[in-house]
Design a protein around this motif. Structure first.
Motif, PDB file in Angstrom:
ATOM      1  N   GLN A 118      28.360  -3.640  49.242  1.00  0.00           N
ATOM      2  CA  GLN A 118      27.985  -3.531  47.827  1.00  0.00           C
ATOM      3  C   GLN A 118      29.005  -2.676  47.064  1.00  0.00           C
ATOM      4  O   GLN A 118      29.302  -2.939  45.915  1.00  0.00           O
ATOM      5  CB  GLN A 118      26.584  -2.929  47.713  1.00  0.00           C
ATOM      6  CG  GLN A 118      26.039  -2.907  46.326  1.00  0.00           C
ATOM      7  CD  GLN A 118      25.018  -4.004  46.090  1.00  0.00           C
ATOM      8  OE1 GLN A 118      24.728  -4.814  46.963  1.00  0.00           O
ATOM      9  NE2 GLN A 118      24.490  -4.029  44.920  1.00  0.00           N
ATOM     10  N   LYS A 119      29.557  -1.657  47.736  1.00  0.00           N
ATOM     11  CA  LYS A 119      30.540  -0.770  47.097  1.00  0.00           C
ATOM     12  C   LYS A 119      31.959  -1.333  47.134  1.00  0.00           C
ATOM     13  O   LYS A 119      32.750  -1.063  46.240  1.00  0.00           O
ATOM     14  CB  LYS A 119      30.560   0.587  47.805  1.00  0.00           C
ATOM     15  CG  LYS A 119      29.332   1.414  47.641  1.00  0.00           C
ATOM     16  CD  LYS A 119      29.524   2.729  48.377  1.00  0.00           C
ATOM     17  CE  LYS A 119      28.224   3.188  48.981  1.00  0.00           C
ATOM     18  NZ  LYS A 119      28.385   4.281  49.928  1.00  0.00           N
ATOM     19  N   ARG A 120      32.291  -2.084  48.185  1.00  0.00           N
ATOM     20  CA  ARG A 120      33.677  -2.452  48.439  1.00  0.00           C
ATOM     21  C   ARG A 120      34.063  -3.875  48.047  1.00  0.00           C
ATOM     22  O   ARG A 120      35.235  -4.211  48.004  1.00  0.00           O
ATOM     23  CB  ARG A 120      34.002  -2.258  49.924  1.00  0.00           C
ATOM     24  CG  ARG A 120      33.888  -0.824  50.407  1.00  0.00           C
ATOM     25  CD  ARG A 120      35.044  -0.015  49.891  1.00  0.00           C
ATOM     26  NE  ARG A 120      35.095   1.309  50.482  1.00  0.00           N
ATOM     27  CZ  ARG A 120      36.197   1.934  50.806  1.00  0.00           C
ATOM     28  NH1 ARG A 120      37.366   1.376  50.600  1.00  0.00           N
ATOM     29  NH2 ARG A 120      36.167   3.144  51.311  1.00  0.00           N
ATOM     30  N   VAL A 121      33.081  -4.721  47.805  1.00  0.00           N
ATOM     31  CA  VAL A 121      33.330  -6.123  47.452  1.00  0.00           C
ATOM     32  C   VAL A 121      32.898  -6.306  46.000  1.00  0.00           C
ATOM     33  O   VAL A 121      31.970  -5.646  45.529  1.00  0.00           O
ATOM     34  CB  VAL A 121      32.547  -7.060  48.406  1.00  0.00           C
ATOM     35  CG1 VAL A 121      32.651  -8.507  47.991  1.00  0.00           C
ATOM     36  CG2 VAL A 121      33.044  -6.881  49.845  1.00  0.00           C
ATOM     37  N   THR A 122      33.547  -7.209  45.292  1.00  0.00           N
ATOM     38  CA  THR A 122      33.223  -7.405  43.882  1.00  0.00           C
ATOM     39  C   THR A 122      31.753  -7.778  43.695  1.00  0.00           C
ATOM     40  O   THR A 122      31.148  -8.458  44.547  1.00  0.00           O
ATOM     41  CB  THR A 122      34.095  -8.506  43.245  1.00  0.00           C
ATOM     42  OG1 THR A 122      33.829  -9.742  43.902  1.00  0.00           O
ATOM     43  CG2 THR A 122      35.573  -8.163  43.314  1.00  0.00           C
ATOM     44  N   ALA A 123      31.202  -7.340  42.584  1.00  0.00           N
ATOM     45  CA  ALA A 123      29.784  -7.586  42.291  1.00  0.00           C
ATOM     46  C   ALA A 123      29.471  -9.083  42.240  1.00  0.00           C
ATOM     47  O   ALA A 123      28.427  -9.523  42.733  1.00  0.00           O
ATOM     48  CB  ALA A 123      29.395  -6.917  40.974  1.00  0.00           C
ATOM     49  N   GLY A 124      30.373  -9.868  41.688  1.00  0.00           N
ATOM     50  CA  GLY A 124      30.148 -11.307  41.604  1.00  0.00           C
ATOM     51  C   GLY A 124      30.065 -11.955  42.975  1.00  0.00           C
ATOM     52  O   GLY A 124      29.213 -12.823  43.207  1.00  0.00           O
ATOM     53  N   GLU A 125      30.912 -11.514  43.889  1.00  0.00           N
ATOM     54  CA  GLU A 125      30.876 -12.071  45.243  1.00  0.00           C
ATOM     55  C   GLU A 125      29.607 -11.650  45.975  1.00  0.00           C
ATOM     56  O   GLU A 125      28.980 -12.455  46.667  1.00  0.00           O
ATOM     57  CB  GLU A 125      32.114 -11.642  46.043  1.00  0.00           C
ATOM     58  CG  GLU A 125      32.184 -12.264  47.422  1.00  0.00           C
ATOM     59  CD  GLU A 125      32.152 -13.789  47.399  1.00  0.00           C
ATOM     60  OE1 GLU A 125      31.564 -14.363  48.325  1.00  0.00           O
ATOM     61  OE2 GLU A 125      32.709 -14.404  46.467  1.00  0.00           O
ATOM     62  N   ILE A 126      29.206 -10.416  45.793  1.00  0.00           N
ATOM     63  CA  ILE A 126      27.962  -9.957  46.427  1.00  0.00           C
ATOM     64  C   ILE A 126      26.784 -10.771  45.908  1.00  0.00           C
ATOM     65  O   ILE A 126      25.912 -11.182  46.680  1.00  0.00           O
ATOM     66  CB  ILE A 126      27.747  -8.446  46.196  1.00  0.00           C
ATOM     67  CG1 ILE A 126      28.805  -7.636  46.941  1.00  0.00           C
ATOM     68  CG2 ILE A 126      26.334  -8.020  46.612  1.00  0.00           C
ATOM     69  CD1 ILE A 126      28.834  -7.823  48.447  1.00  0.00           C
ATOM     70  N   GLU A 127      26.752 -11.034  44.621  1.00  0.00           N
ATOM     71  CA  GLU A 127      25.656 -11.844  44.065  1.00  0.00           C
ATOM     72  C   GLU A 127      25.669 -13.255  44.637  1.00  0.00           C
ATOM     73  O   GLU A 127      24.613 -13.809  44.965  1.00  0.00           O
ATOM     74  CB  GLU A 127      25.729 -11.870  42.535  1.00  0.00           C
ATOM     75  CG  GLU A 127      25.303 -10.568  41.892  1.00  0.00           C
ATOM     76  CD  GLU A 127      23.923 -10.092  42.347  1.00  0.00           C
ATOM     77  OE1 GLU A 127      22.963 -10.887  42.281  1.00  0.00           O
ATOM     78  OE2 GLU A 127      23.807  -8.935  42.791  1.00  0.00           O
ATOM     79  N   ASP A 128      26.851 -13.837  44.783  1.00  0.00           N
ATOM     80  CA  ASP A 128      26.954 -15.174  45.385  1.00  0.00           C
ATOM     81  C   ASP A 128      26.410 -15.173  46.809  1.00  0.00           C
ATOM     82  O   ASP A 128      25.661 -16.069  47.206  1.00  0.00           O
ATOM     83  CB  ASP A 128      28.412 -15.649  45.407  1.00  0.00           C
ATOM     84  CG  ASP A 128      28.964 -15.984  44.027  1.00  0.00           C
ATOM     85  OD1 ASP A 128      28.167 -16.063  43.064  1.00  0.00           O
ATOM     86  OD2 ASP A 128      30.190 -16.163  43.922  1.00  0.00           O
ATOM     87  N   VAL A 129      26.782 -14.158  47.582  1.00  0.00           N
ATOM     88  CA  VAL A 129      26.325 -14.055  48.978  1.00  0.00           C
ATOM     89  C   VAL A 129      24.815 -13.872  49.019  1.00  0.00           C
ATOM     90  O   VAL A 129      24.109 -14.567  49.760  1.00  0.00           O
ATOM     91  CB  VAL A 129      27.053 -12.890  49.704  1.00  0.00           C
ATOM     92  CG1 VAL A 129      26.375 -12.558  51.023  1.00  0.00           C
ATOM     93  CG2 VAL A 129      28.513 -13.230  49.910  1.00  0.00           C
ATOM     94  N   LYS A 130      24.308 -12.946  48.227  1.00  0.00           N
ATOM     95  CA  LYS A 130      22.868 -12.675  48.241  1.00  0.00           C
ATOM     96  C   LYS A 130      22.061 -13.915  47.874  1.00  0.00           C
ATOM     97  O   LYS A 130      21.006 -14.173  48.465  1.00  0.00           O
ATOM     98  CB  LYS A 130      22.543 -11.516  47.293  1.00  0.00           C
ATOM     99  CG  LYS A 130      22.983 -10.174  47.853  1.00  0.00           C
ATOM    100  CD  LYS A 130      22.995  -9.064  46.836  1.00  0.00           C
ATOM    101  CE  LYS A 130      21.678  -8.594  46.377  1.00  0.00           C
ATOM    102  NZ  LYS A 130      21.774  -7.409  45.496  1.00  0.00           N
ATOM    103  N   HIS A 131      22.556 -14.702  46.939  1.00  0.00           N
ATOM    104  CA  HIS A 131      21.818 -15.897  46.507  1.00  0.00           C
ATOM    105  C   HIS A 131      21.779 -16.975  47.583  1.00  0.00           C
ATOM    106  O   HIS A 131      20.952 -17.881  47.510  1.00  0.00           O
ATOM    107  CB  HIS A 131      22.383 -16.446  45.203  1.00  0.00           C
ATOM    108  CG  HIS A 131      22.062 -15.613  44.007  1.00  0.00           C
ATOM    109  ND1 HIS A 131      21.021 -14.722  43.954  1.00  0.00           N
ATOM    110  CD2 HIS A 131      22.638 -15.534  42.793  1.00  0.00           C
ATOM    111  CE1 HIS A 131      20.974 -14.130  42.784  1.00  0.00           C
ATOM    112  NE2 HIS A 131      21.961 -14.602  42.051  1.00  0.00           N
TER     113      HIS A 131
END
Length: 143
Positions: A118-131
């Motif tokens: 969550q801290k080290r990867v872009t927020a957009g990518e984290i949202e894509d992964v979580k979805h």
């Protein structure tokens, strides 16, 4: 810092150690437990993403972490066909931790690694992964 004579290698060793130190700060204990938590969680996550999404996520990792992430990956099997529950996800992490002779709590391991991502990867990518994950697995990510 390492001194390989190549800045790219020295930098990836440094950044990879920073990642492990952040996980270790959450888990405590020996640093090797942070490594096993990172490996087990990344593999369980990677195996539940589509090939494109797994690749997009891995692109943001330091070179050494990419090596850990892609080690023993069989993209043709992605995403895993198992039941998409929190229990199955944690069981996959636990199985990998046990193979490394680590009896760490898989939920604590996941939360530490997901907090790092969550801290080290872009927020957009984290949202894509979580979805791409079931809602109950998403609860392992920091809010």
């Amino acid at each position: 810092m390492s001194d390989t004579g190549l800045d790219i290698f020295d930098r990836t060793v440094q950044v990879s150690n920073e990642w492990l130190n952040e996980i270790n700060a959450e888990l405590g204990g020996e640093k090797k437990h942070a490594y096993h938590a990172l490996r087990a969680t990344l593999h369980a996550l990677r195996d539940r993403l589509t090939v494109d999404e797994a690749t997009n996520l891995g692109a943001q990792f330091p070179i050494m972490v990419k090596g850990i992430y892609y080690d023993q990956w069989h993209p043709a099997t992605n995403p895993a066909k198992d039941e998409r529950t929190k229990e199955k996800f944690l069981a996959a992490v636990d199985e990998r931790l046990r193979k490394s002779a680590t009896d760490d709590d898989p939920e604590r391991a996941c939360k530490a690694v997901f907090g790092l991502l969550q801290k080290r990867v872009t927020a957009g990518e984290i949202e894509d992964v979580k979805h791409m994950l079931p809602a109950e697995v998403q609860t392992l990510w920091p809010h």
